[in-house]
Design an enzyme around this catalytic site. Structure first.
Site, PDB file in Angstrom:
ATOM      1  N   GLU A  85      62.764  56.891  38.084  1.00 16.87           N
ATOM      2  CA  GLU A  85      62.904  56.483  36.525  1.00 16.87           C
ATOM      3  C   GLU A  85      62.798  57.716  35.558  1.00 16.87           C
ATOM      4  O   GLU A  85      63.375  57.557  34.519  1.00 16.87           O
ATOM      5  CB  GLU A  85      62.031  55.284  36.354  1.00 16.87           C
ATOM      6  CG  GLU A  85      62.245  54.282  36.912  1.00 16.87           C
ATOM      7  CD  GLU A  85      61.798  52.923  36.627  1.00 16.87           C
ATOM      8  OE1 GLU A  85      60.397  52.955  36.247  1.00 16.87           O
ATOM      9  OE2 GLU A  85      62.018  51.843  36.807  1.00 16.87           O
ATOM     10  N   GLU A 116      51.796  55.993  57.967  1.00 19.68           N
ATOM     11  CA  GLU A 116      50.727  56.180  57.047  1.00 19.68           C
ATOM     12  C   GLU A 116      49.403  56.782  57.601  1.00 19.68           C
ATOM     13  O   GLU A 116      48.658  57.361  56.915  1.00 19.68           O
ATOM     14  CB  GLU A 116      50.342  54.719  56.157  1.00 19.68           C
ATOM     15  CG  GLU A 116      49.615  53.834  57.307  1.00 19.68           C
ATOM     16  CD  GLU A 116      49.108  52.664  56.611  1.00 19.68           C
ATOM     17  OE1 GLU A 116      48.010  52.240  56.655  1.00 19.68           O
ATOM     18  OE2 GLU A 116      49.667  51.937  55.881  1.00 19.68           O
TER      19      GLU A 116
END
Length: 299
Positions: A85, A116
């Site tokens: 963004e 992870e």
């Protein structure tokens, strides 16, 4: 040593939602809303660390460094969103904000078991991108202890990059895990351990604040208008015209002509109109002002 995840704040059961499965839809929504209502206050409590984090970001970005958002699962996806963004919102360079997702880009859409937990891969991803002293690395981990994120932060330290950790838990997080640890202690989730909920909302809030404050300090905003934008769609063309018209105190026709002459760059068009100069001179004034529009408008 095996970690006891049950001790993490984000994994605790929430007594206020203990019987949520017995409630009606309106009651379920009331419980969720009540829990979410406390998020802003939790973020506010971390203000001093948010300030330090913004200053670190501004320092690196002002030196034309890059910012990397590193995370796994929901945290990683929020980092992807933040990096994606910034260019359309503040006209940052395409490579200035980047995301690093545990398990690779495909894990934005589907989880990959064990990604992870691979701290070595977190470090490797920073080496691949040649992270250095001019860059900033924002680790995102609701638990605060995700190995992939800590592997990246450890590598960032070796390379002299600024390190920020955004988390929703402080227990078990090494004090030297980052230069700044922004821990927003929102408490247990409505659904135990589902950190896409309150922790996800708090994380998005903090990331919005850090990047927006940094962009403001870097001159991407004039007043409360996004002046560093390029008109690349019908909506953005209309927005740029409105911003130029208002900030330059010009007619719509004059604003449109200046915007066209400026190649669609609103900030440049505003300087042209306010200072009564051409495109090249306006660009020179902005460069002398370090990209700060308010300063460039001073006679």
């Amino acid at each position: 040593m095996k970690r006891d995840f049950s001790r993490l704040l984000t994994e605790q059961p929430n007594p206020r939602s203990a019987r949520i499965d017995t409630l009606s839809v309106p009651e379920i929504l009331d419980v969720i809303h009540a829990e979410d209502a406390s998020i802003a206050a939790a973020a506010a409590a971390a203000k001093p660390r948010r300030v330090r984090a913004v200053n670190l970001l501004v320092d690196r970005l002002r030196k034309v460094g890059r910012v990397f958002f590193v995370g796994a699962g929901t945290s990683g996806r929020l980092g992807v969103l933040e990096a994606a963004e910034l260019p359309p919102t503040f006209d940052t360079r395409p490579t200035q904000a980047q995301s690093i997702m545990a398990g690779g880009p495909e894990c934005v859409w589907a989880s990959k078991e064990g990604a992870e937990d691979d701290g070595a891969d977190g470090a490797r991803q920073l080496r691949i991108r040649a992270v250095g002293p001019l860059d900033a690395v924002i680790g995102i981990a609701a638990s605060g202890v995700t190995p992939f994120v800590h592997g990246a932060l450890a590598e960032a330290k070796k390379r002299g990059a600024a390190r920020i950790l955004v988390a929703c838990n402080r227990r078990g997080v090494p004090p030297d895990a980052a230069d700044v640890v922004v821990a927003v202690r929102v408490g247990p989730e409505v659904i135990a351990g589902s950190t896409r909920l309150r922790a996800g909302t708090a994380t998005k809030m903090v990331l919005n604040q850090l990047t927006t404050a940094a962009m403001i300090r870097l001159g991407k905003v004039y007043g409360n208008r996004m002046v560093d934008l390029q008109a690349r769609s019908v909506k953005l063309e209309a927005r740029a015209l409105r911003i130029v018209r208002e900030a330059a105190r010009a007619s719509e026709s004059d604003a449109a002509r200046a915007l066209k002459a400026a190649g669609g760059r609103a900030k440049l068009a505003i300087v042209m109109l306010r200072r009564g100069v051409g495109k090249d001179e306006a660009a020179k004034l902005l460069a002398q002002a370090g990209g700060m529009l308010r300063k460039a408008l001073e006679p």
